[in-house]
Design a protein around this motif. Structure first.
Motif, PDB file in Angstrom:
ATOM      1  N   ARG A  52       0.829  -1.214   0.000  1.00  0.00           N
ATOM      2  CA  ARG A  52       0.000   0.000   0.000  1.00  0.00           C
ATOM      3  C   ARG A  52       0.861   1.259   0.000  1.00  0.00           C
ATOM      4  O   ARG A  52       0.542   2.250  -0.665  1.00  0.00           O
ATOM      5  CB  ARG A  52      -0.936   0.004   1.203  1.00  0.00           C
ATOM      6  CG  ARG A  52      -2.092  -0.982   1.076  1.00  0.00           C
ATOM      7  CD  ARG A  52      -3.053  -0.855   2.253  1.00  0.00           C
ATOM      8  NE  ARG A  52      -3.600   0.497   2.363  1.00  0.00           N
ATOM      9  CZ  ARG A  52      -4.641   0.950   1.658  1.00  0.00           C
ATOM     10  NH1 ARG A  52      -5.254   0.156   0.803  1.00  0.00           N
ATOM     11  NH2 ARG A  52      -5.071   2.191   1.816  1.00  0.00           N
ATOM     12  N   LEU A  55       2.293   1.714  -3.457  1.00  0.00           N
ATOM     13  CA  LEU A  55       1.281   2.153  -4.413  1.00  0.00           C
ATOM     14  C   LEU A  55       0.820   3.584  -4.152  1.00  0.00           C
ATOM     15  O   LEU A  55       0.005   4.120  -4.912  1.00  0.00           O
ATOM     16  CB  LEU A  55       0.066   1.216  -4.364  1.00  0.00           C
ATOM     17  CG  LEU A  55       0.235  -0.136  -5.054  1.00  0.00           C
ATOM     18  CD1 LEU A  55      -0.892  -1.091  -4.650  1.00  0.00           C
ATOM     19  CD2 LEU A  55       0.275   0.029  -6.566  1.00  0.00           C
ATOM     20  N   LEU A  57      -1.000   4.488  -1.641  1.00  0.00           N
ATOM     21  CA  LEU A  57      -2.331   4.462  -1.027  1.00  0.00           C
ATOM     22  C   LEU A  57      -2.281   4.812   0.452  1.00  0.00           C
ATOM     23  O   LEU A  57      -3.312   5.160   1.034  1.00  0.00           O
ATOM     24  CB  LEU A  57      -2.964   3.072  -1.210  1.00  0.00           C
ATOM     25  CG  LEU A  57      -3.153   2.626  -2.659  1.00  0.00           C
ATOM     26  CD1 LEU A  57      -3.704   1.206  -2.707  1.00  0.00           C
ATOM     27  CD2 LEU A  57      -4.073   3.586  -3.405  1.00  0.00           C
ATOM     28  N   SER A  58      -1.116   4.683   1.059  1.00  0.00           N
ATOM     29  CA  SER A  58      -0.909   5.081   2.454  1.00  0.00           C
ATOM     30  C   SER A  58       0.363   5.914   2.529  1.00  0.00           C
ATOM     31  O   SER A  58       1.261   5.772   1.686  1.00  0.00           O
ATOM     32  CB  SER A  58      -0.778   3.864   3.369  1.00  0.00           C
ATOM     33  OG  SER A  58      -1.935   3.063   3.341  1.00  0.00           O
ATOM     34  N   ARG A  74       2.796  12.525  -3.525  1.00  0.00           N
ATOM     35  CA  ARG A  74       1.374  12.203  -3.549  1.00  0.00           C
ATOM     36  C   ARG A  74       0.507  13.444  -3.701  1.00  0.00           C
ATOM     37  O   ARG A  74      -0.688  13.351  -3.979  1.00  0.00           O
ATOM     38  CB  ARG A  74       0.998  11.440  -2.277  1.00  0.00           C
ATOM     39  CG  ARG A  74       1.703  10.102  -2.139  1.00  0.00           C
ATOM     40  CD  ARG A  74       1.569   9.489  -0.764  1.00  0.00           C
ATOM     41  NE  ARG A  74       0.220   8.998  -0.535  1.00  0.00           N
ATOM     42  CZ  ARG A  74      -0.571   9.436   0.433  1.00  0.00           C
ATOM     43  NH1 ARG A  74      -0.165  10.416   1.244  1.00  0.00           N
ATOM     44  NH2 ARG A  74      -1.778   8.928   0.606  1.00  0.00           N
ATOM     45  N   ARG A  84       0.817   6.091 -11.787  1.00  0.00           N
ATOM     46  CA  ARG A  84      -0.234   5.077 -11.888  1.00  0.00           C
ATOM     47  C   ARG A  84      -0.293   4.448 -13.276  1.00  0.00           C
ATOM     48  O   ARG A  84      -0.770   3.324 -13.428  1.00  0.00           O
ATOM     49  CB  ARG A  84      -1.585   5.664 -11.499  1.00  0.00           C
ATOM     50  CG  ARG A  84      -1.593   6.216 -10.085  1.00  0.00           C
ATOM     51  CD  ARG A  84      -2.876   5.923  -9.350  1.00  0.00           C
ATOM     52  NE  ARG A  84      -2.853   6.511  -8.005  1.00  0.00           N
ATOM     53  CZ  ARG A  84      -2.242   5.986  -6.971  1.00  0.00           C
ATOM     54  NH1 ARG A  84      -1.591   4.845  -7.125  1.00  0.00           N
ATOM     55  NH2 ARG A  84      -2.259   6.576  -5.790  1.00  0.00           N
ATOM     56  N   TYR A  91      -4.932  -7.363  -7.261  1.00  0.00           N
ATOM     57  CA  TYR A  91      -5.249  -7.693  -5.882  1.00  0.00           C
ATOM     58  C   TYR A  91      -5.579  -9.169  -5.702  1.00  0.00           C
ATOM     59  O   TYR A  91      -5.706  -9.939  -6.657  1.00  0.00           O
ATOM     60  CB  TYR A  91      -6.399  -6.814  -5.391  1.00  0.00           C
ATOM     61  CG  TYR A  91      -6.027  -5.352  -5.333  1.00  0.00           C
ATOM     62  CD1 TYR A  91      -5.115  -4.883  -4.394  1.00  0.00           C
ATOM     63  CD2 TYR A  91      -6.568  -4.441  -6.236  1.00  0.00           C
ATOM     64  CE1 TYR A  91      -4.757  -3.549  -4.350  1.00  0.00           C
ATOM     65  CE2 TYR A  91      -6.219  -3.096  -6.191  1.00  0.00           C
ATOM     66  CZ  TYR A  91      -5.316  -2.659  -5.250  1.00  0.00           C
ATOM     67  OH  TYR A  91      -4.952  -1.337  -5.219  1.00  0.00           O
ATOM     68  N   SER A  97     -12.619  -7.542  -6.818  1.00  0.00           N
ATOM     69  CA  SER A  97     -11.764  -6.539  -7.463  1.00  0.00           C
ATOM     70  C   SER A  97     -12.391  -5.934  -8.712  1.00  0.00           C
ATOM     71  O   SER A  97     -11.831  -5.003  -9.286  1.00  0.00           O
ATOM     72  CB  SER A  97     -10.403  -7.151  -7.821  1.00  0.00           C
ATOM     73  OG  SER A  97     -10.566  -8.216  -8.737  1.00  0.00           O
TER      74      SER A  97
END
Length: 257
Positions: A52, A55, A57-58, A74, A84, A91, A97
């Protein structure tokens, strides 16, 4: 000769849910263009949390993610769009998904629209048809909905969607664990063919050493949020140096003889 700049790297990444709840501790690893790296460890080791972070995402509590030699920003929409397009996820669960309200063709084309890769509807349709062929699905799959397909077929659709913007790296989180053994072999062969024919790299998160050995030339071992060993997959599987890696190997079921 200068060293190859990694496509994606973690530099001393740390992550915690709160004080006294560390999940990752100064993790560093890198994936070169076209390389396949396996990340292994038991459940709770921090594999998915690391994915994550990679990617975007966090946000890490320490360290940084580096993409093509630059810290991943980000806050920048342009930077994240480029990222991206180059780095796409696959996943674990093929049944959740995919959006059940979208046809397969719409799901595969969605990254092309959102990332502004292909603006023309005819070009998107041609790309969808090309991708369905690449993952061994019939052309009429584009007009059907996900509930018409098996788990293995849905995972192929998810892979086609990840391939849509022509990424350079796939980050796959346990992509085969929800599939039957016979189906796994077909998806493994698909990943192998994509790497061979299109030169796409992969960071594969898995607890299954058999799958990692089939797909990854290099392997990193994560224990309790730390990388404890890293090197060529064959070497780590035959001559592990760290006690934790030895325990992982000892836990792999083997047939008598």
């Amino acid at each position: 000769m200068s060293a190859v700049t990694p496509l994606l790297a973690a530099e001393e990444l740390s992550f915690a849910y709160g004080p006294g709840q560390p999940v990752l501790r100064e993790v560093s690893l890198a994936v070169a263009p076209g390389e396949s790296l396996g990340l292994v460890g038991e459940s709770g080791a921090g594999k998915t949390s690391l994915l994550r972070l990679l990617l975007g995402l966090s946000a890490p509590t320490g360290g940084r993610v580096v993409f093509e030699g630059h810290a991943l920003d980000r806050r920048s929409a342009a930077t994240m769009r480029k990222f991206r397009q180059a780095v796409q996820p696959v996943y674990q669960d093929p049944f959740s998904s995919l959006d059940p309200r979208m046809t397969v063709g719409e799901s595969i084309a969605e990254p092309l629209r959102s990332l502004r890769v292909t603006g023309d509807r005819a070009a998107r349709a041609a790309r969808v048809a090309e991708l369905l062929t690449a993952v061994d699905l019939p052309a009429d799959a584009a007009t059907r909905y996900p509930d018409a397909f098996s788990g293995g077929q849905r995972q192929r659709i998810a892979i086609a969607r990840a391939l849509a913007p022509k990424p350079r790296l796939i980050l796959a989180d346990e992509p085969l664990s929800a599939l039957d053994t016979s189906v796994r072999m077909h998806v493994i062969e698909l990943f192998q063919r994509l790497a061979r024919e299109q030169g796409i790299g992969m960071l594969l998160v898995s607890h299954d050493l058999t799958i990692v050995s089939a797909l990854c030339g290099r392997m990193a071992v994560l224990e309790s949020g730390r990388i404890v060993e890293e090197g060529p997959t064959g070497q780590l599987l035959t001559e592990p140096q760290h006690p934790y890696t030895r325990r992982l190997l000892a836990s792999v079921p083997r047939l008598p003889g």
